[in-house]
Design an enzyme around this catalytic site. Structure first.
Site, PDB file in Angstrom:
ATOM      1  N   HIS A   1       0.860  -1.194   0.000  1.00 26.92           N
ATOM      2  CA  HIS A   1       0.000   0.000   0.000  1.00 26.92           C
ATOM      3  C   HIS A   1       0.891   1.236   0.000  1.00 26.92           C
ATOM      4  O   HIS A   1       1.898   1.272   0.697  1.00 26.92           O
ATOM      5  CB  HIS A   1      -0.888  -0.010   1.251  1.00 26.92           C
ATOM      6  CG  HIS A   1      -1.957   1.026   1.234  1.00 26.92           C
ATOM      7  ND1 HIS A   1      -1.727   2.338   1.552  1.00 26.92           N
ATOM      8  CD2 HIS A   1      -3.270   0.931   0.902  1.00 26.92           C
ATOM      9  CE1 HIS A   1      -2.863   3.012   1.429  1.00 26.92           C
ATOM     10  NE2 HIS A   1      -3.811   2.180   1.030  1.00 26.92           N
TER      11      HIS A   1
ATOM     12  N   CYS B   1      -3.608   2.673  -4.848  1.00 18.85           N
ATOM     13  CA  CYS B   1      -4.583   3.455  -4.078  1.00 18.85           C
ATOM     14  C   CYS B   1      -4.577   4.868  -4.629  1.00 18.85           C
ATOM     15  O   CYS B   1      -3.621   5.627  -4.414  1.00 18.85           O
ATOM     16  CB  CYS B   1      -4.216   3.421  -2.599  1.00 18.85           C
ATOM     17  SG  CYS B   1      -5.307   4.456  -1.597  1.00 18.85           S
TER      18      CYS B   1
ATOM     19  N   ASP C   1     -12.946   3.174  -1.725  1.00 17.27           N
ATOM     20  CA  ASP C   1     -12.148   3.392  -0.520  1.00 17.27           C
ATOM     21  C   ASP C   1     -12.955   4.259   0.427  1.00 17.27           C
ATOM     22  O   ASP C   1     -14.177   4.248   0.375  1.00 17.27           O
ATOM     23  CB  ASP C   1     -10.800   3.980  -0.924  1.00 17.27           C
ATOM     24  CG  ASP C   1      -9.711   3.680   0.087  1.00 17.27           C
ATOM     25  OD1 ASP C   1      -9.991   3.046   1.106  1.00 17.27           O
ATOM     26  OD2 ASP C   1      -8.568   4.087  -0.154  1.00 17.27           O
ATOM     27  N   HIS C   2     -12.281   5.016   1.258  1.00 16.11           N
ATOM     28  CA  HIS C   2     -12.996   5.816   2.262  1.00 16.11           C
ATOM     29  C   HIS C   2     -14.213   6.496   1.659  1.00 16.11           C
ATOM     30  O   HIS C   2     -14.128   7.114   0.606  1.00 16.11           O
ATOM     31  CB  HIS C   2     -12.086   6.914   2.799  1.00 16.11           C
ATOM     32  CG  HIS C   2     -10.790   6.396   3.324  1.00 16.11           C
ATOM     33  ND1 HIS C   2      -9.745   7.220   3.631  1.00 16.11           N
ATOM     34  CD2 HIS C   2     -10.380   5.138   3.596  1.00 16.11           C
ATOM     35  CE1 HIS C   2      -8.744   6.487   4.067  1.00 16.11           C
ATOM     36  NE2 HIS C   2      -9.103   5.216   4.052  1.00 16.11           N
TER      37      HIS C   2
ATOM     38  N   TYR D   1     -15.337   4.385   6.751  1.00 16.40           N
ATOM     39  CA  TYR D   1     -15.759   3.008   6.504  1.00 16.40           C
ATOM     40  C   TYR D   1     -17.218   2.730   6.859  1.00 16.40           C
ATOM     41  O   TYR D   1     -17.551   1.651   7.332  1.00 16.40           O
ATOM     42  CB  TYR D   1     -14.813   2.039   7.224  1.00 16.40           C
ATOM     43  CG  TYR D   1     -13.468   1.987   6.530  1.00 16.40           C
ATOM     44  CD1 TYR D   1     -13.317   1.254   5.354  1.00 16.40           C
ATOM     45  CD2 TYR D   1     -12.369   2.700   7.003  1.00 16.40           C
ATOM     46  CE1 TYR D   1     -12.100   1.224   4.692  1.00 16.40           C
ATOM     47  CE2 TYR D   1     -11.148   2.674   6.337  1.00 16.40           C
ATOM     48  CZ  TYR D   1     -11.025   1.932   5.188  1.00 16.40           C
ATOM     49  OH  TYR D   1      -9.835   1.898   4.519  1.00 16.40           O
TER      50      TYR D   1
HETATM   51  C1  DNO Z   1      -6.657   3.236   5.432  1.00 19.33           C
HETATM   52  C2  DNO Z   1      -6.060   2.119   4.684  1.00 19.33           C
HETATM   53  C3  DNO Z   1      -4.698   1.746   5.206  1.00 19.33           C
HETATM   54  C4  DNO Z   1      -4.219   0.457   4.572  1.00 19.33           C
HETATM   55  C5  DNO Z   1      -2.881   0.016   5.071  1.00 19.33           C
HETATM   56  C6  DNO Z   1      -2.424  -1.223   4.350  1.00 19.33           C
HETATM   57  O1  DNO Z   1      -7.824   3.396   5.457  1.00 19.33           O
HETATM   58  O2  DNO Z   1      -6.049   2.323   3.328  1.00 19.33           O
HETATM   59  O3  DNO Z   1      -4.770   1.602   6.580  1.00 19.33           O
HETATM   60  O4  DNO Z   1      -5.135  -0.556   4.869  1.00 19.33           O
HETATM   61  O5  DNO Z   1      -1.931   0.998   4.900  1.00 19.33           O
HETATM   62  O6  DNO Z   1      -1.521  -1.917   5.150  1.00 19.33           O
END
Ligand code: DNO
Length: 356
Positions: free
Chosen positions: A207, A245, A317-318, A331
């Site tokens: 990541h 990401c 994602d978020h 989340y």
């Molecule tokens: C946050 C996530 C990160 C991700 C870690 C992977 O919301 O995208 O915490 O899970 O960096 O290890």
């Protein structure tokens, strides 16, 4: 690609598997054993129980996010070999239970960093936000308290209270670790785990650092195209790959996201796709997934993934906190479900256009 949602497990998530199952097009979850600590071996029994629970709800485990890496490995301390042996054992147990994707990060001390978890937007929704000036004004030890205050009583990933109680000591471990050393430590770790990944066909997906620059003077290396290509080359194995990401690489306005996706063709094993809205180059807030709500062209991001033949799991994602939901910041169910539907719509349009 396969559309998935991140799920923290029954005891930690406000969202249920039954709800996830009802989001059109979502067939899998990305999950973890959230109560394990970096350095611990995950038993086959616990992995199996997690898989069984997800499958009983009509979904499947599309990958693990995260198996966290112990700071001794990142800092290159003498005791790292024991922790690497444990990591290898965890990978072996995951592999034996059929898991083929593991997301992890190599950020010293802090995982992702935000200065606000509930900034109010004009429409009344709240989002995670980052202001460089706020980080510069803050002692690292105070960072945890400010995150904990706004977390809606959740344990935020990467901000586990036990680790944060030792922030000072953790900083101490990284004395003398600059970017070069961090690269070396990552190489050492990857070389030791690749044989297990080859044996069980496990894709490791690093990541990016979020934000994609150094915070609190700590080195950060997974930040841009040059560095990530260096990492791919230094351990040139297809199992050594990337979580692409958009919201993390995209924090740095110099990163051209579709171009990075094309450069990483074949090595992107997992994608997190979300949008950001910038107020200045070092001050941003998270937006809805829709291109028009932020500064990224989500169509171009999805098109680059499509055109490079991306076939791994993807997840919205978020999300924003909307409709009165109370959940772990970023989340909740509602805005991530909207995100999944939107990304699926883009993908359908892109793939049908390409096929005709
Ligand atoms: C946050 C996530 C990160 C991700 C870690 C992977 O919301 O995208 O915490 O899970 O960096 O290890």
């Amino acid at each position: 690609m396969e559309m998935t949602l991140r799920w923290y497990g029954f005891s930690f998530d406000t969202v249920t598997l039954q709800q996830i199952r009802q989001i059109p097009g979502v067939t899998g979850v990305i999950t973890t054993l959230y109560d394990t600590r970096p350095g611990e071996v995950w038993s086959r029994e616990r992995i199996r129980a997690m898989i069984d629970e997800v499958e009983a709800a009509g979904l499947h485990v599309a990958g693990i996010e995260s198996v966290n890496v112990h700071d001794a490995i990142k800092a290159g301390l003498p005791e790292r070999d024991g922790y690497i042996a444990n990591y290898r054992k965890t990978l072996e147990n995951l592999g034996k239970e059929g898991i083929r994707l593991v997301c992890y990060n190599f950020m010293p001390v802090f995982d992702w960093t935000r200065t606000e978890l509930a900034r109010k937007r004009a429409d009344g929704s709240t989002v995670l936000a980052y202001t460089q000036a706020a980080v510069d004004a803050l002692e690292p030890e105070k960072m945890f308290a400010s995150i904990a205050e706004d977390s809606n009583e959740s344990i935020m990933p990467g901000w586990e209270p036990e680790r944060m109680a030792q922030v000072k000591e953790l900083f101490g471990l990284y004395k003398g670790v600059n970017e070069e050393r961090l690269f070396e430590n990552l190489k050492y770790f990857l070389e030791k785990i690749m044989p297990v990944c080859d044996c069980y066909d496990i894709n490791m997906a690093i990541h990016p650092d979020d934000p994609a620059w150094s915070v609190f003077g700590l080195p950060r290396i997974i930040t841009n195209k040059e560095n990530i290509l260096r990492m791919m080359e230094m351990v040139d194995n297809p199992h050594n790959g990337v979580t692409f990401c958009s919201g993390s690489y995209g924090t740095n306005r110099e990163n051209n996201l579709p171009d990075m996706i094309r450069a990483l063709k074949g090595r992107i094993h997992f994608a997190h796709v979300r949008n950001l809205k910038f107020n200045s180059p070092s001050d941003f807030e998270e937006a809805a997934h829709l291109s028009g709500d932020g500064d990224f062209d989500m169509y171009e991001i999805m098109k680059a993934l499509y055109e490079t033949g991306f076939d791994g799991p993807i997840r919205p994602d978020h999300g924003r906190m909307i409709w009165g939901e109370r959940a772990m910041p970023g989340y909740g169910l509602y805005d991530r479900a909207l995100g999944a539907a939107y990304l699926n719509g883009l993908w359908e349009a892109i793939s049908k256009t390409a096929e005709r």
